[in-house]
Write an enzyme that holds these catalytic residues in place. Sequence first.
Site, PDB file in Angstrom:
ATOM      1  N   GLY A  79     -66.815 -15.672 -22.100  1.00  0.00           N
ATOM      2  CA  GLY A  79     -67.251 -15.580 -20.703  1.00  0.00           C
ATOM      3  C   GLY A  79     -66.351 -16.253 -19.689  1.00  0.00           C
ATOM      4  O   GLY A  79     -66.387 -15.925 -18.507  1.00  0.00           O
ATOM      5  N   ASP A 129     -68.372 -19.872 -17.947  1.00  0.00           N
ATOM      6  CA  ASP A 129     -68.958 -18.986 -16.941  1.00  0.00           C
ATOM      7  C   ASP A 129     -70.240 -19.565 -16.361  1.00  0.00           C
ATOM      8  O   ASP A 129     -70.432 -19.591 -15.154  1.00  0.00           O
ATOM      9  CB  ASP A 129     -69.209 -17.577 -17.520  1.00  0.00           C
ATOM     10  CG  ASP A 129     -69.915 -17.586 -18.876  1.00  0.00           C
ATOM     11  OD1 ASP A 129     -70.294 -18.670 -19.359  1.00  0.00           O
ATOM     12  OD2 ASP A 129     -70.087 -16.494 -19.447  1.00  0.00           O
ATOM     13  N   ASP A 138     -76.602 -22.895 -18.887  1.00  0.00           N
ATOM     14  CA  ASP A 138     -77.986 -22.420 -18.926  1.00  0.00           C
ATOM     15  C   ASP A 138     -78.828 -23.541 -19.547  1.00  0.00           C
ATOM     16  O   ASP A 138     -79.172 -24.499 -18.864  1.00  0.00           O
ATOM     17  CB  ASP A 138     -77.970 -21.120 -19.748  1.00  0.00           C
ATOM     18  CG  ASP A 138     -79.286 -20.392 -19.785  1.00  0.00           C
ATOM     19  OD1 ASP A 138     -79.966 -20.340 -18.763  1.00  0.00           O
ATOM     20  OD2 ASP A 138     -79.647 -19.864 -20.854  1.00  0.00           O
ATOM     21  N   LYS A 160     -77.634 -22.801 -13.922  1.00  0.00           N
ATOM     22  CA  LYS A 160     -79.070 -22.448 -13.876  1.00  0.00           C
ATOM     23  C   LYS A 160     -79.861 -23.681 -14.265  1.00  0.00           C
ATOM     24  O   LYS A 160     -80.331 -23.794 -15.396  1.00  0.00           O
ATOM     25  CB  LYS A 160     -79.345 -21.361 -14.937  1.00  0.00           C
ATOM     26  CG  LYS A 160     -79.429 -19.953 -14.449  1.00  0.00           C
ATOM     27  CD  LYS A 160     -80.066 -19.070 -15.518  1.00  0.00           C
ATOM     28  CE  LYS A 160     -79.075 -18.147 -16.150  1.00  0.00           C
ATOM     29  NZ  LYS A 160     -79.669 -17.242 -17.162  1.00  0.00           N
ATOM     30  N   PHE A 210     -81.173 -13.472 -15.279  1.00  0.00           N
ATOM     31  CA  PHE A 210     -80.114 -13.134 -16.219  1.00  0.00           C
ATOM     32  C   PHE A 210     -79.074 -12.296 -15.501  1.00  0.00           C
ATOM     33  O   PHE A 210     -79.367 -11.209 -15.011  1.00  0.00           O
ATOM     34  CB  PHE A 210     -80.641 -12.408 -17.462  1.00  0.00           C
ATOM     35  CG  PHE A 210     -79.642 -12.423 -18.581  1.00  0.00           C
ATOM     36  CD1 PHE A 210     -79.556 -13.520 -19.426  1.00  0.00           C
ATOM     37  CD2 PHE A 210     -78.763 -11.367 -18.761  1.00  0.00           C
ATOM     38  CE1 PHE A 210     -78.606 -13.566 -20.444  1.00  0.00           C
ATOM     39  CE2 PHE A 210     -77.805 -11.400 -19.776  1.00  0.00           C
ATOM     40  CZ  PHE A 210     -77.747 -12.503 -20.621  1.00  0.00           C
ATOM     41  N   VAL A 211     -77.875 -12.834 -15.397  1.00  0.00           N
ATOM     42  CA  VAL A 211     -76.831 -12.192 -14.602  1.00  0.00           C
ATOM     43  C   VAL A 211     -75.712 -11.663 -15.494  1.00  0.00           C
ATOM     44  O   VAL A 211     -75.492 -12.169 -16.598  1.00  0.00           O
ATOM     45  CB  VAL A 211     -76.258 -13.162 -13.548  1.00  0.00           C
ATOM     46  CG1 VAL A 211     -77.295 -13.483 -12.482  1.00  0.00           C
ATOM     47  CG2 VAL A 211     -75.746 -14.450 -14.190  1.00  0.00           C
ATOM     48  N   ASP A 248     -71.934 -11.195 -19.925  1.00  0.00           N
ATOM     49  CA  ASP A 248     -72.313  -9.925 -20.546  1.00  0.00           C
ATOM     50  C   ASP A 248     -73.784  -9.869 -20.869  1.00  0.00           C
ATOM     51  O   ASP A 248     -74.486 -10.882 -20.903  1.00  0.00           O
ATOM     52  CB  ASP A 248     -71.548  -9.753 -21.866  1.00  0.00           C
ATOM     53  CG  ASP A 248     -72.098 -10.653 -22.973  1.00  0.00           C
ATOM     54  OD1 ASP A 248     -72.167 -11.886 -22.746  1.00  0.00           O
ATOM     55  OD2 ASP A 248     -72.494 -10.140 -24.030  1.00  0.00           O
ATOM     56  N   ARG A 307     -68.810  -7.323 -18.648  1.00  0.00           N
ATOM     57  CA  ARG A 307     -67.968  -8.507 -18.428  1.00  0.00           C
ATOM     58  C   ARG A 307     -66.878  -8.267 -17.391  1.00  0.00           C
ATOM     59  O   ARG A 307     -66.422  -9.193 -16.743  1.00  0.00           O
ATOM     60  CB  ARG A 307     -67.273  -8.929 -19.726  1.00  0.00           C
ATOM     61  CG  ARG A 307     -68.181  -9.562 -20.749  1.00  0.00           C
ATOM     62  CD  ARG A 307     -67.321 -10.232 -21.824  1.00  0.00           C
ATOM     63  NE  ARG A 307     -68.031 -10.499 -23.050  1.00  0.00           N
ATOM     64  CZ  ARG A 307     -68.756 -11.589 -23.279  1.00  0.00           C
ATOM     65  NH1 ARG A 307     -68.877 -12.505 -22.345  1.00  0.00           N
ATOM     66  NH2 ARG A 307     -69.363 -11.769 -24.424  1.00  0.00           N
TER      67      ARG A 307
END
Length: 170
Positions: free
Chosen positions: A40, A96, A99, A127, A148-149, A155, A161
């Site tokens: 990512g 990236d 979370d 997040k 969820f992005v 991805d 991606r």
Amino acid sequence: MTSSIFLSQQQIQARIDELADELNHAYRKKHPVVLGLLRGCVPFLSDLMRRFAFPFELEFLQGSSYGDKTSPQQEPVLQFFGTPDWDGRDVLVIDDIIDTGATLNALRKLLLEQGARSVMICTLLDKPSRRRVPLSPDWSGFEIPDLFVVGFGMDHAGKHRGLPWIEVMS
Ligand code: IMP
Ligand code: MG
């Protein structure tokens, strides 16, 4: 399926300019190892490092994958490429998104155990509402709610991606 643009190319690039300014200041007298978390990190790292004014080495590792689901399936597995020497090094980790924080927390602990002098974390997205460990990135581009992005490296089941912007999965 994805919905409309959540963060545009212009927003992302303008924020990367600001982050690069901050990192150029923080590392102006240092020679860090920039460590990218595959896969990512690729677009973010690529855009960011071309703005770096300090010398650095580039290393990569692969973290655990979400597979086809939108929540982590297992404890993080960290797989390095080659055998970099972290002893006494300032390490700047680029990812990236943070979370739950499980991956970056495990990585940070491992690097410090292996003698890194400092471990700083820079993620494009954060997040915070999803966090399961007490870890905050030292730099992050955007704080986002629990969505969820995809895009700009991120991805869902291996797709999206390459989008130059970020969308929310619907
Ligand atoms: P953590 O260990 O739970 O912080 O997970 C971090 C990794 O999960 C990120 O590097 C991404 O690969 C993935 N991830 C977390 N949230 C998202 C998302 O919204 N979209 C795509 N990937 C995500
Ligand atoms: Mg990732």
